[in-house]
Scaffold this active site. Structure first.
Site, PDB file in Angstrom:
ATOM      1  N   SER A 115      56.593  43.790  42.189  1.00  0.00           N
ATOM      2  CA  SER A 115      55.929  45.155  42.349  1.00  0.00           C
ATOM      3  C   SER A 115      57.188  45.987  40.886  1.00  0.00           C
ATOM      4  O   SER A 115      56.914  47.627  41.019  1.00  0.00           O
ATOM      5  CB  SER A 115      55.322  45.472  43.317  1.00  0.00           C
ATOM      6  OG  SER A 115      54.554  45.062  43.875  1.00  0.00           O
ATOM      7  N   HIS A 141      51.766  41.897  36.516  1.00  0.00           N
ATOM      8  CA  HIS A 141      50.957  42.585  37.492  1.00  0.00           C
ATOM      9  C   HIS A 141      50.253  42.999  38.207  1.00  0.00           C
ATOM     10  O   HIS A 141      49.583  44.348  37.333  1.00  0.00           O
ATOM     11  CB  HIS A 141      52.343  44.063  37.660  1.00  0.00           C
ATOM     12  CG  HIS A 141      52.021  44.896  38.942  1.00  0.00           C
ATOM     13  ND1 HIS A 141      52.592  46.233  38.947  1.00  0.00           N
ATOM     14  CD2 HIS A 141      52.215  44.704  40.352  1.00  0.00           C
ATOM     15  CE1 HIS A 141      52.281  46.667  40.238  1.00  0.00           C
ATOM     16  NE2 HIS A 141      52.368  45.250  40.990  1.00  0.00           N
ATOM     17  N   GLU A 159      48.746  44.973  35.094  1.00  0.00           N
ATOM     18  CA  GLU A 159      50.239  45.431  33.523  1.00  0.00           C
ATOM     19  C   GLU A 159      50.847  44.150  33.610  1.00  0.00           C
ATOM     20  O   GLU A 159      51.591  43.349  34.423  1.00  0.00           O
ATOM     21  CB  GLU A 159      51.442  46.034  34.858  1.00  0.00           C
ATOM     22  CG  GLU A 159      50.903  47.455  35.194  1.00  0.00           C
ATOM     23  CD  GLU A 159      51.750  48.232  35.688  1.00  0.00           C
ATOM     24  OE1 GLU A 159      51.728  49.544  34.957  1.00  0.00           O
ATOM     25  OE2 GLU A 159      51.785  48.135  36.790  1.00  0.00           O
ATOM     26  N   ASN A 174      53.176  51.800  39.981  1.00  0.00           N
ATOM     27  CA  ASN A 174      53.843  52.010  41.443  1.00  0.00           C
ATOM     28  C   ASN A 174      54.396  54.105  40.701  1.00  0.00           C
ATOM     29  O   ASN A 174      54.671  53.739  41.952  1.00  0.00           O
ATOM     30  CB  ASN A 174      54.511  51.219  41.705  1.00  0.00           C
ATOM     31  CG  ASN A 174      53.390  50.122  42.264  1.00  0.00           C
ATOM     32  OD1 ASN A 174      52.841  50.596  42.850  1.00  0.00           O
ATOM     33  ND2 ASN A 174      54.202  48.901  42.298  1.00  0.00           N
TER      34      ASN A 174
HETATM   35  N1  LIG Z   1      50.006  43.489  48.483  1.00  0.00           N
HETATM   36  C1  LIG Z   1      50.053  44.244  47.142  1.00  0.00           C
HETATM   37  O1  LIG Z   1      49.296  45.338  47.621  1.00  0.00           O
HETATM   38  C2  LIG Z   1      50.549  43.814  46.220  1.00  0.00           C
HETATM   39  C3  LIG Z   1      50.360  44.571  44.567  1.00  0.00           C
HETATM   40  C4  LIG Z   1      50.750  44.459  43.834  1.00  0.00           C
HETATM   41  C5  LIG Z   1      51.993  43.821  43.411  1.00  0.00           C
HETATM   42  N2  LIG Z   1      52.651  42.962  44.482  1.00  0.00           N
HETATM   43  C6  LIG Z   1      54.083  42.363  44.630  1.00  0.00           C
HETATM   44  O2  LIG Z   1      53.684  40.473  44.595  1.00  0.00           O
HETATM   45  C7  LIG Z   1      54.426  39.868  45.510  1.00  0.00           C
HETATM   46  C8  LIG Z   1      53.514  38.875  47.207  1.00  0.00           C
HETATM   47  O3  LIG Z   1      53.596  40.069  47.995  1.00  0.00           O
HETATM   48  P1  LIG Z   1      52.036  39.594  49.218  1.00  0.00           P
HETATM   49  O4  LIG Z   1      51.760  41.075  49.385  1.00  0.00           O
HETATM   50  O5  LIG Z   1      51.359  38.682  48.401  1.00  0.00           O
HETATM   51  O6  LIG Z   1      53.125  39.285  49.588  1.00  0.00           O
HETATM   52  P2  LIG Z   1      53.025  37.525  50.803  1.00  0.00           P
HETATM   53  O7  LIG Z   1      53.893  38.596  51.789  1.00  0.00           O
HETATM   54  O8  LIG Z   1      50.797  38.452  50.954  1.00  0.00           O
HETATM   55  O9  LIG Z   1      52.942  36.493  50.717  1.00  0.00           O
HETATM   56  C9  LIG Z   1      54.437  36.090  50.483  1.00  0.00           C
HETATM   57  C10 LIG Z   1      54.161  34.755  50.523  1.00  0.00           C
HETATM   58  O10 LIG Z   1      55.195  34.459  49.741  1.00  0.00           O
HETATM   59  C11 LIG Z   1      55.797  32.890  50.836  1.00  0.00           C
HETATM   60  N3  LIG Z   1      56.749  32.775  50.291  1.00  0.00           N
HETATM   61  C12 LIG Z   1      57.733  33.262  50.730  1.00  0.00           C
HETATM   62  N4  LIG Z   1      58.839  32.512  50.240  1.00  0.00           N
HETATM   63  C13 LIG Z   1      58.779  31.218  49.467  1.00  0.00           C
HETATM   64  C14 LIG Z   1      59.016  30.372  48.908  1.00  0.00           C
HETATM   65  N5  LIG Z   1      61.039  30.448  48.532  1.00  0.00           N
HETATM   66  N6  LIG Z   1      58.539  29.399  48.198  1.00  0.00           N
HETATM   67  C15 LIG Z   1      57.955  29.855  48.303  1.00  0.00           C
HETATM   68  N7  LIG Z   1      56.503  30.681  48.957  1.00  0.00           N
HETATM   69  C16 LIG Z   1      57.569  31.563  49.374  1.00  0.00           C
HETATM   70  C17 LIG Z   1      54.796  33.345  51.867  1.00  0.00           C
HETATM   71  O11 LIG Z   1      54.757  32.470  53.159  1.00  0.00           O
HETATM   72  C18 LIG Z   1      53.415  34.280  51.783  1.00  0.00           C
HETATM   73  O12 LIG Z   1      53.132  33.486  52.093  1.00  0.00           O
HETATM   74  C19 LIG Z   1      55.740  40.928  45.776  1.00  0.00           C
HETATM   75  O13 LIG Z   1      56.523  40.927  44.834  1.00  0.00           O
HETATM   76  C20 LIG Z   1      54.559  42.072  46.133  1.00  0.00           C
HETATM   77  O14 LIG Z   1      55.204  42.898  45.322  1.00  0.00           O
HETATM   78  C21 LIG Z   1      51.768  42.945  46.386  1.00  0.00           C
END
Ligand SMILES: NC(=O)c1ccc[n+]([C@@H]2O[C@H](COP(=O)([O-])OP(=O)(O)OC[C@H]3O[C@@H](n4cnc5c(N)ncnc54)[C@H](O)[C@@H]3O)[C@@H](O)[C@H]2O)c1
Length: 287
Positions: free
Chosen positions: A120, A141, A153, A191
């Site tokens: 993000s 994104h 994005e 964002n």
């Molecule tokens: N949630 C949102 O609304 C949103 C929107 C856009 C972008 N994002 C971005 O997407 C990314 C993920 O966010 P999310 O909300 O899905 O997070 P989340 O916490 O739901 O999921 C993250 C996952 O990554 C796994 N993980 C951590 N370290 C790891 C590794 N070394 N190898 C493999 N897996 C690993 C965790 O176990 C977890 O299941 C982030 O960068 C976040 O900023 C999130």
């Protein structure tokens, strides 16, 4: 370059959504996480989401079955990335967690593969610098919930090649999404805007300008927004918003991105929104 195999790292909210749309679009997709229980949870989320699409008549049962048949899971990045044409990282929003994954993907993916991040706001250039193929690193994104939201994005770093950009735009569009290409700048476009709206809404509440119901109501009625800023903050997670604001503030020093004190207080007392079962509406809504 033809993409057949996709590897998604992280099976949380975003990773499972990305793996779902990838498998639905016909790609052989492998979803990776650190523990089997996490990938299992990701598969459950995909099954639930696809099931809802079937219930609503948006896709047929056979589409769901075909998508699930194209989905594999793994707890071993090296193995999962070995024959990937396109890898997308969607792990925690921490540079210290993402950087080693980029190093590992660079070692494991075939030389021609593109490595994307769903970050993000972490600079794509920083992640690209962890690889020996910075021209093949890009940001994709996606928005939450991935299977529903149309916009993506595409973040081009200073070193991303035109070929990587073209292939990535085509690939993301093949998932049924619409793309906008943006520069590698803190918070990108989405964002930069949405965090400011929520930060300002929190300040309005602190100043007592209006109730949260009225702030949400007037924004929805005046600008045709489907949700008001507080409804959105409770949905997204107030801790996530603070992290995003803090990330942009730290990188730019722009005062307007300094989290409003009320947002910090909400996180401190554990009122982070829907996922915690308590957020702005539980604390400030009319009882
Ligand atoms: N949630 C949102 O609304 C949103 C929107 C856009 C972008 N994002 C971005 O997407 C990314 C993920 O966010 P999310 O909300 O899905 O997070 P989340 O916490 O739901 O999921 C993250 C996952 O990554 C796994 N993980 C951590 N370290 C790891 C590794 N070394 N190898 C493999 N897996 C690993 C965790 O176990 C977890 O299941 C982030 O960068 C976040 O900023 C999130």
């Amino acid at each position: 370059m033809t993409i057949n195999k996709v590897c998604v790292i992280g099976s949380g909210t975003m990773g499972s959504g990305i793996a779902q749309v990838s498998a639905q679009a016909g790609y052989e997709t492998t979803m990776v996480d650190v523990k089997q229980e996490f990938v299992d949870r990701g598969v459950k989320m995909i099954q639930t989401s696809l099931g809802k699409f079937v219930e609503r008549g948006k896709i047929g049962q056979e589409d769901m079955d075909r998508a699930l048949a194209r989905l594999r899971t793994s707890t071993d990045i090296t193995d999962a990335a070995r024959d990937a044409d396109y890898a997308i990282e969607a792990v925690f929003e921490r540079a210290a967690v993402k950087t080693p994954i980029f190093e590992q993907l660079d070692r494991s993916c075939p030389g021609g593969a593109i490595i994307a991040s769903n970050t993000s706001g972490i600079p794509i250039s920083l992640l690209a610098a962890a690889t020996r193929r910075p021209e093949k690193v890009i940001g994709t994104h996606f928005m939450n919930p991935v299977p529903v939201m149309k916009g993506v994005e595409i973040v081009k770093s200073l070193l991303t090649s035109e070929e990587t950009l073209r292939v990535s735009v085509d690939f993301v569009q093949s998932l049924g999404k619409e793309t906008v290409v943006v520069k590698d700048s803190p918070g990108f476009v989405t964002n930069r805007i949405v965090t400011l709206v929520m930060n300002e809404a929190a300040r309005l509440l602190e100043e007592g300008l209006a109730t949260i119901e009225d702030i949400d109501k007037i924004e929805k009625l005046s600008h045709n927004w489907p949700m008001g800023p507080f409804e959105l903050a409770d949905l997204v997670g107030i801790d996530v918003i603070v992290d995003l604001l803090e990330g942009i503030y730290q990188q730019t020093g722009w005062e307007r991105y300094k989290p409003a004190p009320l947002l910090n207080r909400m996180v401190e007392i554990g009122y982070t929104g829907r996922k915690a079962g308590k957020g702005f509406y539980e604390l400030f809504g009319q009882k």
